[in-house]
Design an enzyme around this catalytic site. Structure first.
Site, mmCIF file in Angstrom:
data_model
loop_
_atom_site.group_PDB
_atom_site.id
_atom_site.type_symbol
_atom_site.label_atom_id
_atom_site.label_comp_id
_atom_site.label_asym_id
_atom_site.label_seq_id
_atom_site.Cartn_x
_atom_site.Cartn_y
_atom_site.Cartn_z
ATOM 1 N N ARG A 114 33.886 42.520 33.944
ATOM 2 C CA ARG A 114 33.760 42.395 32.484
ATOM 3 C C ARG A 114 33.143 43.693 31.983
ATOM 4 N NH1 ARG A 114 31.674 37.438 28.795
ATOM 5 N NH2 ARG A 114 33.841 36.886 29.251
ATOM 6 N N HIS A 141 41.240 39.943 26.571
ATOM 7 C CA HIS A 141 40.559 38.857 27.310
ATOM 8 C C HIS A 141 41.662 38.015 27.963
ATOM 9 C CE1 HIS A 141 37.547 36.296 28.754
ATOM 10 N NE2 HIS A 141 37.019 35.825 27.642
ATOM 11 N N GLN A 144 41.051 34.408 29.440
ATOM 12 C CA GLN A 144 40.889 33.405 28.387
ATOM 13 C C GLN A 144 42.256 32.917 27.911
ATOM 14 O OE1 GLN A 144 37.832 32.251 26.876
ATOM 15 N NE2 GLN A 144 39.258 30.730 26.102
ATOM 16 N N ASP A 236 37.315 32.977 16.584
ATOM 17 C CA ASP A 236 36.365 33.586 17.518
ATOM 18 C C ASP A 236 35.245 34.181 16.659
ATOM 19 O OD1 ASP A 236 35.150 34.781 19.716
ATOM 20 O OD2 ASP A 236 36.647 36.371 19.954
ATOM 21 N N CYS A 276 37.323 30.259 21.883
ATOM 22 C CA CYS A 276 37.030 30.653 23.266
ATOM 23 C C CYS A 276 35.589 30.342 23.653
ATOM 24 C CB CYS A 276 37.316 32.141 23.445
ATOM 25 S SG CYS A 276 36.464 33.182 22.246
ATOM 26 N N ARG A 304 39.445 27.302 32.088
ATOM 27 C CA ARG A 304 39.132 28.625 32.627
ATOM 28 C C ARG A 304 39.081 28.543 34.153
ATOM 29 N NH1 ARG A 304 36.616 32.381 29.463
ATOM 30 N NH2 ARG A 304 37.209 33.715 31.215
HETATM 31 N N1 CP Z 1 34.909 32.531 26.539
HETATM 32 C C1 CP Z 1 34.198 33.322 27.343
HETATM 33 O O1 CP Z 1 34.698 34.288 27.921
HETATM 34 O O2 CP Z 1 32.908 32.944 27.460
HETATM 35 P P1 CP Z 1 31.758 33.790 28.187
HETATM 36 O O3 CP Z 1 31.509 35.012 27.360
HETATM 37 O O4 CP Z 1 30.576 32.856 28.225
HETATM 38 O O5 CP Z 1 32.226 34.150 29.550
HETATM 39 N N1 NVA Z 2 35.460 38.370 21.146
HETATM 40 C C1 NVA Z 2 34.323 37.869 21.875
HETATM 41 C C2 NVA Z 2 34.760 36.949 22.955
HETATM 42 C C3 NVA Z 2 33.664 36.339 23.764
HETATM 43 C C4 NVA Z 2 34.162 35.433 24.842
HETATM 44 C C5 NVA Z 2 33.547 39.037 22.460
HETATM 45 O O1 NVA Z 2 34.172 39.990 22.955
HETATM 46 O O2 NVA Z 2 32.320 39.020 22.413
#
Ligand code: CP
Ligand code: NVA
Length: 317
Positions: A114, A141, A144, A236, A276, A304
């Site tokens: 990540r 993502h 997701q 989101d 998400c 997930r």
């Molecule tokens: N939806 C998602 O990716 O959640 P987290 O940021 O908690 O991993």
């Molecule tokens: N768009 C959000 C998604 C989190 C799962 C972010 O990048 O923070």
């Protein structure tokens, strides 16, 4: 006397052609459909897959916080018989990223990362000899989106012909959903405030794909237009990780883009609400909508786990 259940044949695990999953299009459309099929089987018969990653170790690198992604990858790996090892913090700041990648690939069978920059995950994939999975970057993502497509499929059965409305920021989640909807024949509409558009390249690419699969991709600034007749309304956070310092100005810009009961009422009567997570209730969604019986946010979170198991199987088993 208990009736004996017939043995269940699991689908063949189709090996992915691309060595990595750093973005949605690393899976072909056929592989994506195969993955969704496998994810459904993994969810139903988890025991059939419990040793498929036996003896494999996977490194999890997280530059940003996470609940769902981190926990579901750790659990997925463990439940497939493998082992995960976690490192939090910036990737490639203490030593060159290319060295990090070439250390890790001597020890582990795969890397899940990540990152802030998409370039970080792309560079890991470039230098590591083992598969690299994007667990969210500023641009995509993709994991997701896999779980979200699985959730839609469970809920509606067929995907083709659905209308999917994304109301909010043209962000990483929107990008991945746009591409996946286009590939699966789902009409995709994004409604975002001016200045918070999705990437023009992603819109152009998705539009091209949609023309081939017989659906549409639309970008508008009008949330009601997006919501009208939709089968799913997705939102989101207004300020993603890394954009927290813009939260105040974004709250003003996005004020008319909240998914509330009035907006949700414009969708089809059987429409679902999707997010998400994590969600900021009172900002992008009201408590009433996210807690409504038509909210599937926890199905998405559950999936997930299953979708990522399917992905890991197709990359590593
Ligand atoms: N939806 C998602 O990716 O959640 P987290 O940021 O908690 O991993
Ligand atoms: N768009 C959000 C998604 C989190 C799962 C972010 O990048 O923070």
């Amino acid at each position: 006397m208990t009736a004996e259940l017939p043995p269940q044949a699991s689908p063949n695990i189709q090996r992915i052609g691309h060595p990595d999953f750093t973005q949605d299009l690393d899976l072909t459309a056929d592989e994506l459909r195969s993955l969704l099929h496998l994810a459904a089987d993994v969810k139903r018969f988890p025991q059939n897959y419990s040793s498929k990653l036996f003896g494999k170790s996977i490194a999890l690198l997280f530059e940003k916080p996470s609940l769902r992604t981190r926990m579901t990858f750790e659990l997925a790996i463990q439940q497939l018989g493998g082992f995960s090892i976690l490192n939090d913090g910036p990737i490639g700041s203490r030593e060159p990223l290319k060295d990090v990648a070439r250390n890790l690939d001597r020890w582990v069978s795969g890397i899940v990362a990540r990152t802030y920059l998409q370039k970080t995950v792309d560079d890991l994939a470039r230098w590591a000899k083992v598969p690299v999975v994007n667990a969210l970057s500023d641009t995509w993502h993709p994991c997701q989106a896999l779980a979200d497509m699985q959730t839609l499929q469970e809920h509606f059965g067929a995907l083709r012909g659905l209308k999917f409305a994304f109301v909010g920021d043209g962000n990483n989640v929107a990008h991945s959903l746009m591409l996946n909807c286009a590939r699966l024949g789902i009409d995709f509409v994004i409604a975002n405030p001016p200045k918070y558009d999705a990437s023009p390249e992603v819109i152009a690419r998705s539009t091209l794909i949609a023309a081939q699969t017989g659906c549409t991709v639309t970008a508008t600034h009008d949330p009601a237009e997006a919501a009208r007749g939709a089968h799913a309304i997705y939102t989101d956070v207004w300020a993603s990780m890394g954009a927290e310092n813009e939260a105040a100005e974004r709250r003003t810009a996005f004020a008319d883009y909240q998914v509330d009961e009035d907006l949700f009422a414009q969708a089809e009567p059987n429409a679902v609400f999707m997010h998400c997570l994590p969600a900021k209730r009172g900002e992008e969604v009201t408590d009433a909508v996210i807690e409504s019986p038509r909210s599937v946010v926890f199905d998405q979170a559950e999936n997930r786990l299953h979708a990522q198991k399917a992905l890991l199987l197709m990359l590593l088993a």
